[in-house]
Design an enzyme around this catalytic site. Sequence first.
Site, PDB file in Angstrom:
ATOM      1  N   ASP A 482       0.795  -1.227   0.000  1.00  0.00           N
ATOM      2  CA  ASP A 482       0.000   0.000   0.000  1.00  0.00           C
ATOM      3  C   ASP A 482       0.823   1.271   0.000  1.00  0.00           C
ATOM      4  OD1 ASP A 482      -2.676  -0.660   0.085  1.00  0.00           O
ATOM      5  OD2 ASP A 482      -2.644  -1.062   2.239  1.00  0.00           O
TER       6      ASP A 482
HETATM    7  C1  GLC Z   1      -2.062  -4.088   4.945  1.00  0.00           C
HETATM    8  C2  GLC Z   1      -3.199  -3.989   3.963  1.00  0.00           C
HETATM    9  C3  GLC Z   1      -2.937  -4.845   2.757  1.00  0.00           C
HETATM   10  C4  GLC Z   1      -1.592  -4.558   2.164  1.00  0.00           C
HETATM   11  C5  GLC Z   1      -0.502  -4.660   3.209  1.00  0.00           C
HETATM   12  C6  GLC Z   1       0.846  -4.224   2.693  1.00  0.00           C
HETATM   13  O1  GLC Z   1      -2.032  -5.351   5.508  1.00  0.00           O
HETATM   14  O2  GLC Z   1      -4.399  -4.397   4.555  1.00  0.00           O
HETATM   15  O3  GLC Z   1      -3.938  -4.630   1.799  1.00  0.00           O
HETATM   16  O4  GLC Z   1      -1.361  -5.474   1.116  1.00  0.00           O
HETATM   17  O5  GLC Z   1      -0.829  -3.830   4.305  1.00  0.00           O
HETATM   18  O6  GLC Z   1       0.895  -2.872   2.427  1.00  0.00           O
END
Ligand code: GLC
Length: 791
Positions: A482
């Site tokens: 993210d």
């Molecule tokens: C959090 C989010 C997920 C993402 C991960 C890495 O767990 O919920 O969607 O892939 O972070 O950023």
Amino acid sequence: MPANPYGHFDETAREYVITRPDTPTPWINYIGTGHYGGIISNTAGGYSFDRDPRNRRVTRYRYNAIPDDQPGRYVYLRDQETGEFWSPTWQPVKRDLDAYECRHGTAYTKISSELQGIGAELLYFVPPTPEDDLCPCELWVLRVRNVGDRPRHLRSFSYAEFSFLDAFIDQHNLDWGQHIVSSSFREGTISARTKFRPSVTFFSSNREPYGYNCDRELFVGRCRDLANPVVVEHGEPTNADSPRGNSIGSLCHDLTLEPGEECEIVFVLGVTDHPDAIPATVARYREPAQVESALARLVADWDEYLSQFTVSTPDPEMNAMLNVWNQVQCRTTLYWSRFVSAYETGLGRGMGTRDSGQDTLGTMHAAADHARRMLTKIWELQFADGHTWHQFYPLTGEGGPGLAEERPTWPQWFSDDHLWLVISVCAYLRETGDFSYLEQNVSYTDGGEGTIWDHMMRAIQFTLDNRGPNGLPRIGFSDWDDTHNIDHGSGKAESVFVGMQFCRALGDLEDLAAHLERSGDVERFRSLRTEMTETVNACAWDGDWYARSFDDEGKPIGISSEQVHRISLNPQTWSVIGEVAPADRAEKAMESVHAMLNSEFGIALLWPPYDGGDERVAGTTTFPPGAKENGGIFCHANTWAIVAAAMLGWGDRAFQYYRQILPLARSDADRFKVEPYVYCQNICGPTHPQFGLGRNAWLTGTASWTYVAGTQWILGIRPTYDGLRIAPVIPTSWSGFSARRVFRDVAYEITVTRAGKGNSVSLVIDGEPVEGDIVPLSSGKETVHVEVSLS
Ligand code: GLC
């Protein structure tokens, strides 16, 4: 198992037993079966909601407040002779108790304690009812016992603090929210309601109360808190309705107990839009037999769920996780995605497309129908061009771009969301053989409809239509990470990881098409996969590992000539999982991971971390070094290292990676801090001053993927279209293991014995030797015995 000063796993009861109330963080559990339910800590903190914690919240919880982990589902006990009072769940009064124990079980929690000759137990659970139950509720079963030698006169006061149903309004529009809710007591039940909607939150019990309180301020008193409410201190309920303000459900009961005598009160808390249905619901749980049968149904449902796959390995912590808590966590993530936990407030995130898509993977073997429904719901969030909304609210169906909204000038789509769905649909089909699913029609969020197959084809097409200068997928707002926000709109930012994920999705589609004998599709998927594989290998190999991505100017990230972020975990693991790397590169990439990213508590996501904000990568660089995506140990990404190591045949290393993040294997609870029975999302990495600290327990893709990694890749038992493959890649020190796996209605009793150090498999099925590593589909049999020799 390593000693934990706060608790232990009870294998027979399948409960995690917490023996001290002052755990380093609240150690929580979930009650409910995905509709009505909530979270509950080891001292009864937590809250409830009906289907959607944002839009239909039943009780309040003050996140990140002091005193922490309040309010909750409380009952105060008061000794009417001495005036002393306490909480049998320790919070909120926090008096030292003579005995205390919390047992977190499968969707129920039981807290018991003793003080000055009074034993008390509170059992919390949600009676399993159909999703369309008009009047869903939870039960708190209080048992109080006089274990002393003189008669005792006690008074109990329950406490449930009602929320306005829209939890966001409850926190930000206090004037409106508090003017419009009123509560009153009639015929044993407290109800809170507004004038303008039919919705009613209700609280009742199976015994005639001595009195009641509906108003928080009157109950607690000015300049006091939940540790010393004035009503409990004085011992007299107010018996006043509440025309406005903060409504609570507090029933007061008189309890007179002879020595050895026990009494039981069943409290019922729920919400409904059909107030006429409340009396029948309350009446039902006045019958002890109904309470017992509700609990029995709950336990039976979990027995059934957990019995689909059981293992017995030489590692007790692995057994405890794979047989109980990892499965409990997988089902919980399927229910609640990343929406509601002790860290996720149930307000902003909703259910995640990529998250829920992956959550189906760990539940396919035991809840395939639920997984199918979840996938269908997510496909409805797909646009006709093939990308999907990033998140949605389960009750309203409202979708949204999630975090991307904060940067409206950057792409509002994510490059990985839609591809997880393809991978999960293929997993569903391998598990069930339910190919009719491919024909199911599902709408697109911006109009029109298509079959699941069409939806998958549009997903593939979206990635093909959105490639950058190297031919890799554009990253959009981000890929799985993210915070890797490198696409600022130039069209040059690309994700190596998604290139590899795309290859996995194409590989899965190719297998599916081959099984369906669609040779044209097989050819197409194969040539697209070859093309992307060549693209990745041509532009992203850095000598000893693969680059992470290309930034908005087209410059590589995650390569050895950089000062920071020289190496990234995901492109190495996915070069193996996506079957993109030639053998020598795959091994080199994974050796680089081991040498540069591994630590005793897990593998860091990247190294060296950023030290200060950098708009080039944005999100990641907002974290301090070693935290979360900035070089922290992101447990979810560790699970892919387990899979990749197993795919390379590295049994010892795969198991090492598995053990490193296994919460039950941690013996340092005061450092780890989070629950030892479920995976947490991240652990502070080696460059962080709190190296080893766990954060954000429960709702993480780690749950599904470690379950997949442990069962399908280390133990090697995985479904194929032709049967159950058994290809273990276990540690050299193991002499073998056994497992029972239900697959397509047949129970496979599997015994694996090590005859040599390698991973070559010889199968004997019901006494007959069989070539290869697949136990063919068998129909008409209930049980199949499989002997596996590994050499
Ligand atoms: C959090 C989010 C997920 C993402 C991960 C890495 O767990 O919920 O969607 O892939 O972070 O950023």
